[in-house]
Design an enzyme around this catalytic site. Structure first.
Site, PDB file in Angstrom:
ATOM      1  N   GLY A  16     -10.694  68.596  -6.013  1.00 34.09           N
ATOM      2  CA  GLY A  16     -11.577  69.928  -5.936  1.00 34.09           C
ATOM      3  C   GLY A  16     -10.704  71.305  -5.828  1.00 34.09           C
ATOM      4  O   GLY A  16     -11.137  72.064  -5.224  1.00 34.09           O
ATOM      5  N   ASN A  58     -18.812  60.715  -8.713  1.00 37.70           N
ATOM      6  CA  ASN A  58     -18.909  60.680  -7.449  1.00 37.70           C
ATOM      7  C   ASN A  58     -19.615  62.023  -7.058  1.00 37.70           C
ATOM      8  O   ASN A  58     -18.706  63.220  -7.039  1.00 37.70           O
ATOM      9  CB  ASN A  58     -17.470  60.812  -6.929  1.00 37.70           C
ATOM     10  N   TRP A  59     -20.758  62.115  -6.784  1.00 36.70           N
ATOM     11  CA  TRP A  59     -21.385  63.359  -6.420  1.00 36.70           C
ATOM     12  C   TRP A  59     -21.382  63.857  -5.253  1.00 36.70           C
ATOM     13  O   TRP A  59     -21.832  64.853  -4.808  1.00 36.70           O
ATOM     14  CB  TRP A  59     -23.174  63.084  -6.402  1.00 36.70           C
ATOM     15  N   LYS A  60     -20.481  62.967  -4.100  1.00 34.11           N
ATOM     16  CA  LYS A  60     -20.228  63.479  -2.991  1.00 34.11           C
ATOM     17  C   LYS A  60     -21.493  63.910  -2.321  1.00 34.11           C
ATOM     18  O   LYS A  60     -22.567  63.205  -2.357  1.00 34.11           O
ATOM     19  CB  LYS A  60     -19.131  64.522  -2.880  1.00 34.11           C
ATOM     20  N   SER A  91     -10.106  66.981 -10.161  1.00 31.32           N
ATOM     21  CA  SER A  91     -10.278  68.140 -11.166  1.00 31.32           C
ATOM     22  C   SER A  91     -10.373  67.804 -12.479  1.00 31.32           C
ATOM     23  O   SER A  91      -9.861  68.270 -13.498  1.00 31.32           O
ATOM     24  CB  SER A  91      -9.340  69.216 -11.298  1.00 31.32           C
ATOM     25  N   GLU A 109     -11.354  61.977   0.988  1.00 29.94           N
ATOM     26  CA  GLU A 109     -11.974  62.437   2.068  1.00 29.94           C
ATOM     27  C   GLU A 109     -12.461  61.765   3.213  1.00 29.94           C
ATOM     28  O   GLU A 109     -12.547  62.552   4.245  1.00 29.94           O
ATOM     29  CB  GLU A 109     -13.351  63.181   1.480  1.00 29.94           C
ATOM     30  N   HIS A 116     -11.896  56.672  -0.049  1.00 24.76           N
ATOM     31  CA  HIS A 116     -11.905  58.019  -0.701  1.00 24.76           C
ATOM     32  C   HIS A 116     -10.717  59.009   0.283  1.00 24.76           C
ATOM     33  O   HIS A 116     -10.927  58.615   1.352  1.00 24.76           O
ATOM     34  CB  HIS A 116     -13.231  58.690  -0.969  1.00 24.76           C
ATOM     35  N   GLU A 136      -6.385  59.172  -7.036  1.00 28.21           N
ATOM     36  CA  GLU A 136      -6.589  60.408  -6.897  1.00 28.21           C
ATOM     37  C   GLU A 136      -5.466  61.143  -6.087  1.00 28.21           C
ATOM     38  O   GLU A 136      -5.516  61.033  -4.794  1.00 28.21           O
ATOM     39  CB  GLU A 136      -7.910  60.442  -6.128  1.00 28.21           C
ATOM     40  N   GLY A 191     -16.531  67.218  -8.894  1.00 26.66           N
ATOM     41  CA  GLY A 191     -17.377  68.581  -9.272  1.00 26.66           C
ATOM     42  C   GLY A 191     -18.118  68.443 -10.430  1.00 26.66           C
ATOM     43  O   GLY A 191     -19.094  68.922 -10.512  1.00 26.66           O
TER      44      GLY A 191
HETATM   45  P1  13P Z   1     -13.273  66.612  -8.167  1.00 26.24           P
HETATM   46  O1  13P Z   1     -13.109  66.245  -9.546  1.00 26.24           O
HETATM   47  O2  13P Z   1     -14.148  67.662  -7.650  1.00 26.24           O
HETATM   48  O3  13P Z   1     -11.716  67.089  -8.013  1.00 26.24           O
HETATM   49  O4  13P Z   1     -13.094  65.265  -7.121  1.00 26.24           O
HETATM   50  C1  13P Z   1     -12.633  64.360  -7.734  1.00 26.24           C
HETATM   51  C2  13P Z   1     -12.755  63.037  -6.536  1.00 26.24           C
HETATM   52  O5  13P Z   1     -12.710  63.012  -5.289  1.00 26.24           O
HETATM   53  C3  13P Z   1     -13.747  61.951  -7.094  1.00 26.24           C
HETATM   54  O6  13P Z   1     -13.902  61.117  -6.261  1.00 26.24           O
END
Ligand code: 13P
Length: 258
Positions: free
Chosen positions: A174, A10-12, A214, A98, A96, A168, A236
Site C-alpha cells: 500500500g 485481496n480486496w481487504k 504494490s 495487516e 497477512h 509480502e 489496491g
Molecule cells: P497492495 O497491492 O495494496 O500493496 O497490497 C498488497 C497486499 O497486502 C495483498 O495482500
C-alpha cells in the site's frame, strides 16, 4: 510441470456487495474458457457467498481474508474454516501483515490457523514478510525464516503441498514502493531453499510462491518474469476490475519464465 501464473486479488475492507458481485461477473465473462492462468479473489466475509455464486463455473477461486483456528464455540465475531468452506471458498489468507501488525496476531496463532484451514480441506495463502526497519537492519532472511518455521511448524509434506506462500514485504504494501523484481526474487529463492531443506526439492519446486506489495499493471510482467515468482497477491490494484484484469493479462503473457 509448468506452473500456471497464479493471480489473487485481496480486496481487504473495500467495495460494496453490488460492486463485488459485478466484479465477479466481469471476471467470469473475461475468463471465458481460459485455463492458462489461475485467478482468485478474496472478498470480505460478508460477500463470500455472493461472489462464489457469481463465479460458479468460471474456474476462478474464492478465498477468505482470515479465519479462526478453532472449529467453533464462543468466539464472537469470528468465522471458522468449515463455515468458509460451506459457502464455496477454496482458499484462506492466513498471517497477512495487516493482521500480524495491526491486530497483533502471533506466529503460534497463525500456525494454528494454517492447521485448521488444512484440516478442513481448504488451502491457506500463508503470508510472510519483513518490515522496513528489519530490511534496513539486514534481518530480512532472519525474519522470513522465523515466520516460515513458526507458521508451518508441525505441517508435514502431504499437507504443505496445499499451502500457497505469499511473500509480502511490509514496506511495499500500500505504499507504492514495489520491491525491485530482483529483490523479490532473492527472497523467493530463499523461501524455496527453506522449503527444499524442510520438504525436499521436488515438493519445493512444485509449490507456489506469490509476491505481494504494490503490484500494478505496469510492474506485473517484470515481476512475473523472475524465475522464482509464481504469482501475485494484489491489494489496491485488485479493487477495480480493469486494473486487476490488466495484471492478469500482463502476468500471463507467454514471455514469463514459469
Ligand atoms: P497492495 O497491492 O495494496 O500493496 O497490497 C498488497 C497486499 O497486502 C495483498 O495482500
Amino acid at each position: 510441470m509448468v506452473k500456471r501464473p497464479f493471480i489473487v486479488g485481496n480486496w481487504k475492507m473495500n467495495l460494496t456487495l453490488k460492486e463485488g458481485v459485478e466484479f465477479a461477473r466481469q471476471l467470469k465473462n473475461n475468463l471465458g474458457a481460459r485455463r492458462d492462468v489461475i485467478c482468485g479473489i478474496c472478498p470480505p466475509f460478508v460477500f463470500l457467498k455472493d461472489v462464489c455464486l457469481a463465479l460458479e463455473g468460471s474456474g476462478a477461486l474464492v478465498g477468505a481474508q482470515n479465519v479462526h483456528s478453532d472449529k467453533g464455540g464462543a468466539y464472537t465475531g469470528e468465522v471458522s474454516a468449515s463455515m468458509i468452506k460451506e459457502v464455496g471458498c477454496s482458499h484462506v489468507i492466513v498471517g497477512h501483515s495487516e493482521r500480524r501488525h495491526l491486530l497483533g496476531e502471533t506466529d503460534s496463532f497463525i500456525n494454528a490457523k494454517v492447521k485448521a484451514v488444512l484440516a478442513t480441506g481448504l488451502k491457506p495463502i500463508f503470508c510472510i514478510g519483513e518490515k522496513l526497519n528489519e530490511r534496513e537492519e539486514g534481518r530480512t532472511e532472519y525474519v522470513v525464516k522465523n515466520q516460515f518455521k513458526d507458521g508451518l511448524r508441525g505441517i508435514n509434506a502431504q499437507h504443505v503441498r496445499e499451502v500457497v506462500i505469499a511473500y509480502e514485504p511490509v514496506w511495499a504494501i500500500g505504499t507504492g514502493k514495489t520491491a525491485l523484481p530482483s529483490q523479490a526474487n532473492e527472497v523467493h529463492s530463499f523461501i524455496r531453499e527453506l522449503l527444499t531443506a524442510e520438504y525436499g526439492k521436488d515438493l519445493a519446486k512444485g509449490m507456489y510462491i506469490l509476491y505481494g506489495g504494490s503490484v500494478k499493471p505496469e510492474n506485473a510482467k517484470e515481476l512475473m518474469a523472475q524465475p522464482e515468482i509464481d504469482g501475485l497477491l494484489v491489494g489496491g490494484a485488485s479493487i477495480k476490475f480493469e486494473s486487476f484484469w490488466d495484471i492478469v493479462k500482463a502476468a500471463s503473457t507467454p514471455c514469463n519464465n514459469n
